[in-house]
Design a protein around this motif. Structure first.
Motif, mmCIF file in Angstrom:
data_model
loop_
_atom_site.group_PDB
_atom_site.id
_atom_site.type_symbol
_atom_site.label_atom_id
_atom_site.label_comp_id
_atom_site.label_asym_id
_atom_site.label_seq_id
_atom_site.Cartn_x
_atom_site.Cartn_y
_atom_site.Cartn_z
ATOM 1 N N LEU A 3 -12.860 -4.069 104.599
ATOM 2 C CA LEU A 3 -12.943 -2.904 103.728
ATOM 3 C C LEU A 3 -12.497 -1.668 104.478
ATOM 4 O O LEU A 3 -12.835 -1.490 105.646
ATOM 5 C CB LEU A 3 -14.379 -2.707 103.232
ATOM 6 N N SER A 20 -11.520 6.056 97.977
ATOM 7 C CA SER A 20 -10.955 4.728 97.768
ATOM 8 C C SER A 20 -11.532 3.768 98.791
ATOM 9 O O SER A 20 -11.830 4.159 99.922
ATOM 10 C CB SER A 20 -9.433 4.762 97.917
ATOM 11 N N CYS A 21 -11.649 2.520 98.382
ATOM 12 C CA CYS A 21 -12.077 1.456 99.284
ATOM 13 C C CYS A 21 -11.132 0.289 99.069
ATOM 14 O O CYS A 21 -11.238 -0.420 98.061
ATOM 15 C CB CYS A 21 -13.520 1.059 99.014
ATOM 16 N N ALA A 22 -10.224 0.105 99.997
ATOM 17 C CA ALA A 22 -9.267 -0.997 99.913
ATOM 18 C C ALA A 22 -9.901 -2.255 100.480
ATOM 19 O O ALA A 22 -10.422 -2.238 101.596
ATOM 20 C CB ALA A 22 -8.002 -0.645 100.680
ATOM 21 N N SER A 24 -9.666 -6.459 101.337
ATOM 22 C CA SER A 24 -8.773 -7.587 101.595
ATOM 23 C C SER A 24 -9.607 -8.783 102.017
ATOM 24 O O SER A 24 -10.775 -8.653 102.374
ATOM 25 C CB SER A 24 -7.749 -7.219 102.674
ATOM 26 N N ARG A 71 -12.739 0.039 89.486
ATOM 27 C CA ARG A 71 -11.974 -0.910 90.273
ATOM 28 C C ARG A 71 -10.573 -1.032 89.706
ATOM 29 O O ARG A 71 -10.378 -1.059 88.491
ATOM 30 C CB ARG A 71 -12.656 -2.283 90.253
ATOM 31 N N ASP A 72 -9.607 -1.097 90.609
ATOM 32 C CA ASP A 72 -8.221 -1.350 90.238
ATOM 33 C C ASP A 72 -7.874 -2.745 90.740
ATOM 34 O O ASP A 72 -7.714 -2.945 91.941
ATOM 35 C CB ASP A 72 -7.306 -0.293 90.862
ATOM 36 N N GLU A 75 -4.575 -3.203 92.705
ATOM 37 C CA GLU A 75 -4.537 -2.624 94.054
ATOM 38 C C GLU A 75 -5.651 -3.157 94.949
ATOM 39 O O GLU A 75 -5.723 -2.786 96.120
ATOM 40 C CB GLU A 75 -4.659 -1.099 93.960
ATOM 41 N N ASN A 76 -6.526 -4.029 94.413
ATOM 42 C CA ASN A 76 -7.679 -4.521 95.188
ATOM 43 C C ASN A 76 -8.461 -3.357 95.800
ATOM 44 O O ASN A 76 -8.811 -3.382 96.988
ATOM 45 C CB ASN A 76 -7.235 -5.487 96.289
ATOM 46 N N THR A 77 -8.709 -2.380 94.989
ATOM 47 C CA THR A 77 -9.335 -1.159 95.478
ATOM 48 C C THR A 77 -10.475 -0.744 94.563
ATOM 49 O O THR A 77 -10.374 -0.845 93.336
ATOM 50 C CB THR A 77 -8.291 -0.023 95.555
ATOM 51 N N TYR A 79 -12.893 2.533 93.601
ATOM 52 C CA TYR A 79 -12.849 3.988 93.658
ATOM 53 C C TYR A 79 -14.219 4.588 93.378
ATOM 54 O O TYR A 79 -15.032 4.009 92.650
ATOM 55 C CB TYR A 79 -11.852 4.534 92.630
ATOM 56 N N CYS A 95 -18.208 2.152 101.978
ATOM 57 C CA CYS A 95 -18.156 1.089 100.986
ATOM 58 C C CYS A 95 -18.582 -0.211 101.650
ATOM 59 O O CYS A 95 -18.418 -0.380 102.863
ATOM 60 C CB CYS A 95 -16.775 0.959 100.349
#
Length: 125
Positions: A3, A20-22, A24, A71-72, A75-77, A79, A95
């Motif tokens: 994250l 934002s919190c990306a 993976s 959540r997007d 984009e796997n993100t 917000y 996050c």
């Protein structure tokens, strides 16, 4: 799960920021993604949570109406939209991902398994 939070900064009272919190790695739709914050000299506190599927949200009672988590999927993100910011919102925002208990303990930081590095939000008066 990795994250990475971003989007913090300096804003005047009454202003807005979007964090934002990306994410993976292998993430299941039932994982709960949480936002927490820690102000100087205070304990970390729950802000908001959303399941990775994006269908369910939870908020700290005192913040509901000003903060919105979303959540997007593309984009796997995750917000966190923060509006009407106040000086008391100043904190490091984190996050985190909870992978085992769903929303049973969504507001309890000890139940979260993965954490991103925080992003600092400073609200000036």
């Amino acid at each position: 799960v990795q994250l990475q939070a971003s989007g913090g900064g300096l804003v005047q009272a009454g202003g807005s920021l979007r964090l934002s919190c990306a994410a993976s790695g292998r993430i299941n739709s039932n994982y709960v993604m949480g936002w927490f914050r820690q102000a100087p000299g205070k304990e970390r506190e729950f802000v908001a949570a959303i399941n990775w599927g994006g269908s369910t949200t939870r908020y700290a009672f005192s913040l509901k109406g000003r903060f919105t988590v979303s959540r997007d999927s593309a984009e796997n993100t995750i917000y966190l939209q923060m509006n009407s910011l106040r000086p008391e919102d100043t904190a490091v925002y984190y996050c985190a991902a909870e992978t085992r208990s769903g929303f049973s303990y969504y507001s309890v930081d000890e139940y979260y398994d993965y954490w991103g590095r925080g992003t600092l939000v400073t609200v000036s008066s």
